[in-house]
Design a protein around this motif. Structure first.
Motif: not given
Length: 392
Positions: A32, A34, A36-37
């Motif tokens: 879950s 994002p 970009w992470q």
């Protein structure tokens, strides 16, 4: 592993990537977080794996890079990476100096505590932050201490290896110095033997030629004396040459002359035509090397008289034995030729004969002088310190 460090570095980097990349890929598909992470975490993980390849060559720099990337993953990416920093910290404490190892160890713990503490306060989750901090610090403490111990062991082994190399070089230098010294000694021996023998033979042959018609018996005596001198010199020459062929002393060596054979030198001088006198005071002391030096000094002094002393008719040798020294004096009653040299001359003009006298005296810690005597003639004095002297 020690013989193939690069293979170990590749294995560590690949092992790190193999442990973390599958989980990150799984998180990218089913997690879950994002996108970009996840991308940040994957990029940082790959960069850490590449950096770990250089952990031996640049351990501190790699630790800084890995620490920044790992803390970035933990704080910004939301994924705990507690394994990269300990691996880099191990290298940064194992492959540097002891001082740098402890400084790096302490700085890493302080930086980890500070960054994770600030991140936990910002996130507001005390339990998660405490767990992350404990896990990270525990692994870093273990890796750092192991690295420090390994570094100490490595430096100790390097010191032992360096000491062994220094000892080996010292042994080689001592052997070479011994060979040089032995060659110098043998050269001096050869000079004394050949110089004295040829001088005596020349004088005896001149005398034999002069008296060949007027006194044949005297001429025959001179020829017989030449024969004896040549045979003795041949034996001594064989001894020196044999030692020269085997500098390490493995070749058999015949006994060298000592002070007890000085009468033979005076007998040769008498055969040439000199009146000789030998005076001995005290009991003979000193080992064979000292006794050989006494013999050679007297031999060279007599040779110098035969070569350089004009109108000399007598040679007087005095040997005084004391508890700690031997004093050798050789005096003739002639006039030195213009080519004769004294104790104040430089080494090159002095000639090998008197140089050898000075060197033989210096070997025992003694001194030697040579020059005109106050009452006329030429005087040589050498003082040798014996090795058998007892403290008073």
């Amino acid at each position: 592993m020690a013989r193939h460090p690069r293979i170990v570095d590749f294995a560590v980097a690949l092992g790190y990537l193999a442990l973390l990349l599958p989980g990150l890929v799984h998180t990218a598909h089913f997690g879950s977080l994002p996108l970009w992470q996840v991308v940040l975490s994957i990029g940082a993980t790959i960069a850490i794996g590449v950096a770990l390849l250089f952990r031996r060559k640049h351990p501190v720099l790699v630790l800084v890079i890995v620490g920044i990337l790992a803390l970035t993953k933990t704080t910004a990416g939301g994924l705990l990476d507690a394994g990269a920093t300990p691996v880099a910290l191990y290298a940064a404490t194992a492959y540097v100096t002891a001082r740098m190892a402890w400084l790096t160890f302490g700085a890493t713990l302080v930086a980890t505590t500070t960054v994770l503490g600030i991140a936990s306060l910002s996130a507001g989750s005390t339990e998660v932050a405490a767990t992350t901090l404990i896990i990270s610090l525990s692994l870093q403490v273990i890796a750092g201490l192991i690295g420090v111990l390994i570094g100490l062991r490595r430096r100790y082994q390097d010191a032992l290896a360096a000491r062994a190399q220094d000892a080996q070089r010292d042994r080689e230098q001592r052997v070479e110095l011994g060979r040089i010294t032995e060659r110098s000694t043998l050269s001096r021996e050869m000079h004394d033997v050949v110089g004295h023998t040829l001088t005596a033979i020349i004088n005896l042959s001149d005398g034999a030629e002069t008296s060949f018609d007027s006194d044949p018996d005297l001429a025959r005596q001179g020829i017989r004396r030449i024969n004896e001198i040549a045979r003795t010199a041949l034996g001594e020459t064989r001894t020196v040459v044999g030692a020269l062929r085997s500098i390490d002393g493995a070749a058999p060596r015949t006994p060298q002359p000592d002070a007890s054979r000085i009468p033979e030198l005076l007998a040769t001088a008498e055969a040439v035509g000199y009146n000789t006198k030998l005076t001995t005071d005290g009991e003979s002391v000193g080992d064979r090397s000292i006794q050989l030096s006494v013999y050679r000094i007297v031999q060279e002094a007599i040779t110098n008289t035969m070569r350089h002393s004009k109108n000399a008719t007598g040679i007087e040798v005095t040997i005084s034995y004391a508890v700690a020294s031997i004093t050798v004096q050789v005096h003739d009653n002639g006039e030195q030729l213009p080519g004769a040299i004294g104790q104040n001359s430089d080494t090159h003009s002095r000639g090998q004969g008197l140089t050898g006298i000075h060197e033989r005296a210096a070997l025992s810690g003694g001194t030697a002088t040579a020059g005109p005597a106050p009452g006329g003639g030429w005087h040589v004095t050498a003082i040798l310190h014996t090795q058998t002297a007892q403290p008073s």
